[in-house]
Design a protein around this motif. Structure first.
Motif, PDB file in Angstrom:
ATOM      1  N   THR A 106       0.815  -1.219   0.000  1.00 52.43           N
ATOM      2  CA  THR A 106       0.000   0.000   0.000  1.00 52.43           C
ATOM      3  C   THR A 106       0.847   1.268   0.000  1.00 52.43           C
ATOM      4  N   ARG A 107       2.113   1.151   0.373  1.00 51.52           N
ATOM      5  CA  ARG A 107       3.021   2.302   0.347  1.00 51.52           C
ATOM      6  C   ARG A 107       3.862   2.340  -0.923  1.00 51.52           C
ATOM      7  N   GLY A 108       3.570   1.428  -1.829  1.00 55.52           N
ATOM      8  CA  GLY A 108       4.296   1.407  -3.088  1.00 55.52           C
ATOM      9  C   GLY A 108       5.634   0.702  -3.047  1.00 55.52           C
ATOM     10  N   ARG A 109       5.895   0.003  -1.958  1.00 59.31           N
ATOM     11  CA  ARG A 109       7.167  -0.691  -1.836  1.00 59.31           C
ATOM     12  C   ARG A 109       7.070  -2.064  -2.501  1.00 59.31           C
ATOM     13  N   PRO A 110       8.100  -2.458  -3.244  1.00 56.05           N
ATOM     14  CA  PRO A 110       8.050  -3.750  -3.932  1.00 56.05           C
ATOM     15  C   PRO A 110       8.210  -4.925  -2.981  1.00 56.05           C
ATOM     16  N   ASP A 111       7.551  -5.984  -3.323  1.00 62.61           N
ATOM     17  CA  ASP A 111       7.648  -7.229  -2.573  1.00 62.61           C
ATOM     18  C   ASP A 111       7.341  -8.362  -3.556  1.00 62.61           C
ATOM     19  N   THR A 112       7.526  -9.587  -3.106  1.00 67.81           N
ATOM     20  CA  THR A 112       7.198 -10.723  -3.968  1.00 67.81           C
ATOM     21  C   THR A 112       6.345 -11.722  -3.205  1.00 67.81           C
ATOM     22  N   ILE A 113       5.527 -12.440  -3.944  1.00 70.54           N
ATOM     23  CA  ILE A 113       4.759 -13.531  -3.371  1.00 70.54           C
ATOM     24  C   ILE A 113       4.998 -14.780  -4.212  1.00 70.54           C
ATOM     25  N   PRO A 114       5.033 -15.949  -3.584  1.00 72.62           N
ATOM     26  CA  PRO A 114       5.319 -17.180  -4.336  1.00 72.62           C
ATOM     27  C   PRO A 114       4.080 -17.691  -5.055  1.00 72.62           C
ATOM     28  N   VAL A 115       4.339 -18.271  -6.206  1.00 71.03           N
ATOM     29  CA  VAL A 115       3.289 -18.914  -7.003  1.00 71.03           C
ATOM     30  C   VAL A 115       3.807 -20.288  -7.396  1.00 71.03           C
ATOM     31  N   TRP A 116       2.924 -21.282  -7.353  1.00 65.49           N
ATOM     32  CA  TRP A 116       3.301 -22.655  -7.678  1.00 65.49           C
ATOM     33  C   TRP A 116       2.430 -23.219  -8.793  1.00 65.49           C
ATOM     34  N   GLY A 117       3.050 -24.044  -9.608  1.00 66.63           N
ATOM     35  CA  GLY A 117       2.297 -24.834 -10.569  1.00 66.63           C
ATOM     36  C   GLY A 117       1.805 -26.113  -9.916  1.00 66.63           C
ATOM     37  N   LYS A 118       1.038 -26.887 -10.670  1.00 67.77           N
ATOM     38  CA  LYS A 118       0.450 -28.114 -10.126  1.00 67.77           C
ATOM     39  C   LYS A 118       1.377 -29.308 -10.254  1.00 67.77           C
ATOM     40  N   GLY A 119       2.426 -29.176 -11.047  1.00 67.50           N
ATOM     41  CA  GLY A 119       3.402 -30.246 -11.165  1.00 67.50           C
ATOM     42  C   GLY A 119       3.252 -31.063 -12.427  1.00 67.50           C
ATOM     43  N   THR A 120       4.378 -31.594 -12.876  1.00 72.81           N
ATOM     44  CA  THR A 120       4.396 -32.490 -14.025  1.00 72.81           C
ATOM     45  C   THR A 120       5.314 -33.661 -13.692  1.00 72.81           C
ATOM     46  N   LEU A 121       4.885 -34.851 -14.041  1.00 73.13           N
ATOM     47  CA  LEU A 121       5.602 -36.061 -13.644  1.00 73.13           C
ATOM     48  C   LEU A 121       6.703 -36.405 -14.639  1.00 73.13           C
ATOM     49  N   VAL A 122       7.888 -36.645 -14.102  1.00 76.70           N
ATOM     50  CA  VAL A 122       9.012 -37.136 -14.900  1.00 76.70           C
ATOM     51  C   VAL A 122       9.353 -38.533 -14.395  1.00 76.70           C
ATOM     52  N   THR A 123       9.280 -39.485 -15.285  1.00 72.76           N
ATOM     53  CA  THR A 123       9.592 -40.871 -14.953  1.00 72.76           C
ATOM     54  C   THR A 123      10.842 -41.286 -15.716  1.00 72.76           C
ATOM     55  N   VAL A 124      11.800 -41.794 -14.996  1.00 69.82           N
ATOM     56  CA  VAL A 124      13.035 -42.271 -15.617  1.00 69.82           C
ATOM     57  C   VAL A 124      13.102 -43.775 -15.392  1.00 69.82           C
ATOM     58  N   SER A 125      13.012 -44.512 -16.479  1.00 69.78           N
ATOM     59  CA  SER A 125      12.968 -45.966 -16.362  1.00 69.78           C
ATOM     60  C   SER A 125      13.391 -46.599 -17.672  1.00 69.78           C
ATOM     61  N   SER A 126      14.039 -47.743 -17.548  1.00 67.96           N
ATOM     62  CA  SER A 126      14.417 -48.484 -18.741  1.00 67.96           C
ATOM     63  C   SER A 126      13.353 -49.523 -19.081  1.00 67.96           C
TER      64      SER A 126
END
Length: 126
Positions: A106-126
């Protein structure tokens, strides 16, 4: 509302490569993401940082992925990429996109807030 949408996960063999993408969007606002990156969480494990990059291009990598993964960011598109190479079995996890969104109080000072995605699966398998 800010959304992070991941894509690119899938099944890959050990030694293979995969590229993840994450695009940030927010209807009706000027979205500025000061930092974007990737975390991962294996079953039963905690969510750990994989790699991140600031708008200025400063990168940070987990020791386990240095030399194998590359993170990059398109500031104009609020998109972050994770190029993964020489994949190992232990790289298998759900990969979550993360971003720090720039806001002003409200005073015009910069700040940050975190945002997250829902995720994506990586599978490593032979």
């Amino acid at each position: 509302q800010v959304q992070l949408v991941e894509s690119g996960g899938g099944l890959v063999q050990p030694g293979g490569s995969l590229t993840l993408s994450c695009a940030g969007s927010a209807a009706g606002i000027n979205l500025i993401l000061t930092k974007m990156g990737w975390y991962r969480q294996a079953p039963g494990g905690q969510r750990d940082l994989v790699a991140e990059i600031t708008r200025e291009g400063t990168t940070t990598y987990a020791d386990s992925v240095k030399g194998r993964f590359t993170v990059s960011m398109d500031n104009t598109q609020n998109t972050v990429y994770l190029q993964m190479g020489s994949l190992k079995l232990e790289d298998a996890a759900v990969y979550f996109c993360h971003a720090d969104r720039l806001i002003y109080d409200t005073r015009g000072r910069p700040d940050t807030i975190p945002v997250w995605g829902k995720g994506t699966l990586v599978t490593v398998s032979s």
